[in-house]
Design a protein around this motif. Sequence first.
Motif, PDB file in Angstrom:
ATOM      1  N   MET A  12       0.829  -1.205   0.000  1.00  0.00           N
ATOM      2  CA  MET A  12       0.000   0.000   0.000  1.00  0.00           C
ATOM      3  C   MET A  12       0.865   1.257   0.000  1.00  0.00           C
ATOM      4  SD  MET A  12      -3.382  -0.419   0.039  1.00  0.00           S
ATOM      5  CE  MET A  12      -4.022   0.966   0.971  1.00  0.00           C
ATOM      6  N   ARG A  13       1.895   1.258   0.820  1.00  0.00           N
ATOM      7  CA  ARG A  13       2.771   2.429   0.887  1.00  0.00           C
ATOM      8  C   ARG A  13       3.469   2.660  -0.451  1.00  0.00           C
ATOM      9  NH1 ARG A  13       3.540   4.826   5.698  1.00  0.00           N
ATOM     10  NH2 ARG A  13       2.793   3.756   7.579  1.00  0.00           N
ATOM     11  N   ARG A  14       3.862   1.582  -1.127  1.00  0.00           N
ATOM     12  CA  ARG A  14       4.499   1.716  -2.442  1.00  0.00           C
ATOM     13  C   ARG A  14       3.555   2.370  -3.441  1.00  0.00           C
ATOM     14  NH1 ARG A  14       6.249  -4.045  -4.168  1.00  0.00           N
ATOM     15  NH2 ARG A  14       6.616  -2.927  -6.143  1.00  0.00           N
TER      16      ARG A  14
ATOM     17  N   PRO B  88       2.485  12.507   5.872  1.00  0.00           N
ATOM     18  CA  PRO B  88       2.714  11.227   6.564  1.00  0.00           C
ATOM     19  C   PRO B  88       1.637  10.878   7.586  1.00  0.00           C
ATOM     20  CG  PRO B  88       4.758  12.464   6.401  1.00  0.00           C
ATOM     21  CD  PRO B  88       3.672  13.374   5.924  1.00  0.00           C
ATOM     22  N   GLN B  89       1.134  11.869   8.311  1.00  0.00           N
ATOM     23  CA  GLN B  89       0.115  11.594   9.316  1.00  0.00           C
ATOM     24  C   GLN B  89      -1.207  11.177   8.677  1.00  0.00           C
ATOM     25  OE1 GLN B  89       1.600  14.514   8.837  1.00  0.00           O
ATOM     26  NE2 GLN B  89       0.227  16.271   9.173  1.00  0.00           N
ATOM     27  N   GLU B  90      -1.476  11.706   7.483  1.00  0.00           N
ATOM     28  CA  GLU B  90      -2.685  11.308   6.777  1.00  0.00           C
ATOM     29  C   GLU B  90      -2.549   9.887   6.232  1.00  0.00           C
ATOM     30  OE1 GLU B  90      -5.959  13.162   5.840  1.00  0.00           O
ATOM     31  OE2 GLU B  90      -5.176  13.381   7.868  1.00  0.00           O
ATOM     32  N   ILE B  91      -1.364   9.546   5.744  1.00  0.00           N
ATOM     33  CA  ILE B  91      -1.117   8.169   5.295  1.00  0.00           C
ATOM     34  C   ILE B  91      -1.319   7.209   6.465  1.00  0.00           C
ATOM     35  CG2 ILE B  91       0.623   6.548   4.452  1.00  0.00           C
ATOM     36  CD1 ILE B  91      -0.284   8.361   2.270  1.00  0.00           C
ATOM     37  N   ALA B  92      -0.756   7.568   7.625  1.00  0.00           N
ATOM     38  CA  ALA B  92      -0.889   6.715   8.802  1.00  0.00           C
ATOM     39  C   ALA B  92      -2.351   6.581   9.229  1.00  0.00           C
ATOM     40  CB  ALA B  92      -0.056   7.283   9.947  1.00  0.00           C
ATOM     41  N   ARG B  93      -3.137   7.641   9.034  1.00  0.00           N
ATOM     42  CA  ARG B  93      -4.555   7.593   9.408  1.00  0.00           C
ATOM     43  C   ARG B  93      -5.355   6.665   8.512  1.00  0.00           C
ATOM     44  NH1 ARG B  93      -9.220   9.881   7.636  1.00  0.00           N
ATOM     45  NH2 ARG B  93      -8.168  11.185   6.095  1.00  0.00           N
ATOM     46  N   VAL B  94      -5.097   6.726   7.192  1.00  0.00           N
ATOM     47  CA  VAL B  94      -5.965   6.004   6.265  1.00  0.00           C
ATOM     48  C   VAL B  94      -5.565   4.540   6.070  1.00  0.00           C
ATOM     49  CG1 VAL B  94      -6.428   8.168   5.050  1.00  0.00           C
ATOM     50  CG2 VAL B  94      -4.720   6.588   4.123  1.00  0.00           C
ATOM     51  N   LEU B  95      -4.319   4.198   6.313  1.00  0.00           N
ATOM     52  CA  LEU B  95      -3.887   2.825   6.028  1.00  0.00           C
ATOM     53  C   LEU B  95      -4.731   1.776   6.747  1.00  0.00           C
ATOM     54  CD1 LEU B  95       0.017   2.931   5.769  1.00  0.00           C
ATOM     55  CD2 LEU B  95      -1.628   2.360   3.979  1.00  0.00           C
ATOM     56  N   PRO B  96      -4.998   1.907   8.053  1.00  0.00           N
ATOM     57  CA  PRO B  96      -5.828   0.878   8.701  1.00  0.00           C
ATOM     58  C   PRO B  96      -7.258   0.842   8.166  1.00  0.00           C
ATOM     59  CG  PRO B  96      -4.641   2.200  10.329  1.00  0.00           C
ATOM     60  CD  PRO B  96      -4.515   2.903   9.023  1.00  0.00           C
ATOM     61  N   LEU B  97      -7.779   2.006   7.773  1.00  0.00           N
ATOM     62  CA  LEU B  97      -9.147   2.086   7.267  1.00  0.00           C
ATOM     63  C   LEU B  97      -9.270   1.571   5.841  1.00  0.00           C
ATOM     64  CD1 LEU B  97     -10.010   5.661   8.581  1.00  0.00           C
ATOM     65  CD2 LEU B  97     -10.845   3.501   9.509  1.00  0.00           C
ATOM     66  N   ALA B  98      -8.195   1.687   5.066  1.00  0.00           N
ATOM     67  CA  ALA B  98      -8.245   1.317   3.645  1.00  0.00           C
ATOM     68  C   ALA B  98      -8.331  -0.183   3.434  1.00  0.00           C
ATOM     69  CB  ALA B  98      -7.026   1.872   2.926  1.00  0.00           C
ATOM     70  N   GLN B  99      -7.907  -0.967   4.403  1.00  0.00           N
ATOM     71  CA  GLN B  99      -8.034  -2.429   4.344  1.00  0.00           C
ATOM     72  C   GLN B  99      -7.420  -3.008   3.071  1.00  0.00           C
ATOM     73  OE1 GLN B  99     -12.301  -2.753   4.857  1.00  0.00           O
ATOM     74  NE2 GLN B  99     -12.114  -2.808   7.076  1.00  0.00           N
TER      75      GLN B  99
ATOM     76  N   ALA C  95      -7.991   4.040  -0.133  1.00  0.00           N
ATOM     77  CA  ALA C  95      -7.063   4.937   0.551  1.00  0.00           C
ATOM     78  C   ALA C  95      -7.084   6.321  -0.086  1.00  0.00           C
ATOM     79  CB  ALA C  95      -5.655   4.360   0.521  1.00  0.00           C
ATOM     80  N   LEU C  96      -7.118   6.385  -1.405  1.00  0.00           N
ATOM     81  CA  LEU C  96      -7.140   7.679  -2.088  1.00  0.00           C
ATOM     82  C   LEU C  96      -8.412   8.454  -1.757  1.00  0.00           C
ATOM     83  CD1 LEU C  96      -5.716   6.664  -5.580  1.00  0.00           C
ATOM     84  CD2 LEU C  96      -4.589   8.061  -3.838  1.00  0.00           C
ATOM     85  N   THR C  97      -9.532   7.734  -1.682  1.00  0.00           N
ATOM     86  CA  THR C  97     -10.781   8.392  -1.321  1.00  0.00           C
ATOM     87  C   THR C  97     -10.739   8.890   0.109  1.00  0.00           C
ATOM     88  OG1 THR C  97     -11.957   6.922  -2.844  1.00  0.00           O
ATOM     89  CG2 THR C  97     -13.281   8.125  -1.266  1.00  0.00           C
ATOM     90  N   LEU C  98     -10.164   8.079   1.007  1.00  0.00           N
ATOM     91  CA  LEU C  98     -10.042   8.489   2.404  1.00  0.00           C
ATOM     92  C   LEU C  98      -9.128   9.701   2.549  1.00  0.00           C
ATOM     93  CD1 LEU C  98      -9.747   4.933   3.952  1.00  0.00           C
ATOM     94  CD2 LEU C  98     -11.543   6.589   4.504  1.00  0.00           C
ATOM     95  N   LEU C  99      -8.084   9.763   1.737  1.00  0.00           N
ATOM     96  CA  LEU C  99      -7.191  10.918   1.786  1.00  0.00           C
ATOM     97  C   LEU C  99      -7.924  12.198   1.389  1.00  0.00           C
ATOM     98  CD1 LEU C  99      -3.890   9.416   0.284  1.00  0.00           C
ATOM     99  CD2 LEU C  99      -4.221  10.272   2.627  1.00  0.00           C
ATOM    100  N   ALA C 100      -8.915  12.042   0.495  1.00  0.00           N
ATOM    101  CA  ALA C 100      -9.700  13.210   0.101  1.00  0.00           C
ATOM    102  C   ALA C 100     -10.563  13.712   1.257  1.00  0.00           C
ATOM    103  CB  ALA C 100     -10.578  12.865  -1.103  1.00  0.00           C
ATOM    104  N   ASP C 101     -10.885  12.816   2.211  1.00  0.00           N
ATOM    105  CA  ASP C 101     -11.632  13.190   3.416  1.00  0.00           C
ATOM    106  C   ASP C 101     -10.626  13.609   4.481  1.00  0.00           C
ATOM    107  OD1 ASP C 101     -13.611  13.465   5.380  1.00  0.00           O
ATOM    108  OD2 ASP C 101     -13.453  11.356   5.962  1.00  0.00           O
ATOM    109  N   LYS C 102      -9.956  14.699   4.229  1.00  0.00           N
ATOM    110  CA  LYS C 102      -8.844  15.136   5.088  1.00  0.00           C
ATOM    111  C   LYS C 102      -9.317  15.333   6.524  1.00  0.00           C
ATOM    112  CE  LYS C 102      -4.890  18.283   4.875  1.00  0.00           C
ATOM    113  NZ  LYS C 102      -3.821  17.451   4.359  1.00  0.00           N
ATOM    114  N   GLY C 103      -8.606  14.696   7.427  1.00  0.00           N
ATOM    115  CA  GLY C 103      -8.966  14.795   8.832  1.00  0.00           C
ATOM    116  C   GLY C 103      -9.993  13.792   9.292  1.00  0.00           C
ATOM    117  N   GLY C 104     -10.578  13.047   8.374  1.00  0.00           N
ATOM    118  CA  GLY C 104     -11.510  11.975   8.748  1.00  0.00           C
ATOM    119  C   GLY C 104     -12.884  12.444   9.174  1.00  0.00           C
ATOM    120  N   ALA C 105     -13.397  13.528   8.554  1.00  0.00           N
ATOM    121  CA  ALA C 105     -14.710  14.051   8.945  1.00  0.00           C
ATOM    122  C   ALA C 105     -15.817  13.024   8.700  1.00  0.00           C
ATOM    123  CB  ALA C 105     -15.000  15.337   8.179  1.00  0.00           C
TER     124      ALA C 105
END
Length: 315
Positions: free
Chosen positions: A179-181, A192-203, A209-219
């Motif tokens: 996923m990181r690659r 980096p903090q956003e990557i760390a936030r979305v990785l567990p959620l992206a499964q 993961a890209l969609t979650l990154l668009a939800d900046k901050g996890g609203a």
Amino acid sequence: MDAARQASLALVGHEAELAVFAKAFASGRLHHAWLLTGPEGIGKTALAFRMARILLNAQDGASQAGHLVTAGSHPDLLAVGRSFDEKRQRFRGEIVADEIRPINAFMHRTAAEGGWRVVIIDTAEAMNRNAANALLKILEEPPARAILILTSATPGALLPTIRSRVRKLSVLPLSETEMRRVLDRVAPEAEPQEIARVLPLAQGSPGRALTLLADKGGALEKLAHEALSGMPAGRTLDVAETLGRSGDTVFALFFGLLGNALANAARSAPLARGAHLADVWHQIASLREQTERFNLDKQEAVIEALTLAATAGRS
């Protein structure tokens, strides 16, 4: 599908799945139809194009065949999926029979390069009944040296008669390293903090993961958890109005996050409550699928989903 064509040149992960296909190809007993299954956004379409490159001798992106596959102009490769509605600026909910019927003539013609003819049907579960029946007729009498590759996140939505005529290949989510690659390549600007936030959620799903990154901050993630606690009527209507006006991506993401919240609650709940939460999860997943497929009112769908979630949260 243009991104998947390009991604197939530098596919990350899915080595085991490719090995299964390559072994079947090398044996000379390649099944005429394959069904790639797995969660949304994990790279099934890119894998399908990589399989096509193997068959068409197009794995080298610098070769003529490689260029043609990437450009979408290879004469022996046909890709079918949900078409884009220019007026609505969104993908249509269904694949219709008129988009499937040309496959038969394509598969029966002589290959331009003297080898294989390859057809990819992306998001095959989006076929309506007539389209599915048209595909079934093709599967019943497959020509030699022609192959169908279907992708589906919900294979249970396909006709049983279609599922019985294809070889199923389960596509696994990516590892965290993989996923990181992928994210380093496709989202180099992500913090980096956003990557760390979305990785567990992206499964294991780069698309997710890209969609979650668009939800900046996890609203939206916070909103999904709030839904399980129950919202006042006014709050429910405000949220439904906002999400109802949102694009397809945000709508799908919210439903996915709400499903995740329900699934996590079910796993930690006593048996009876867990079964109820799982049932609500299925109802909400079906609600999303029907809304997207038939272009139903998103605002009404959100209200129903929030009501179901609140009921589940109180049970």
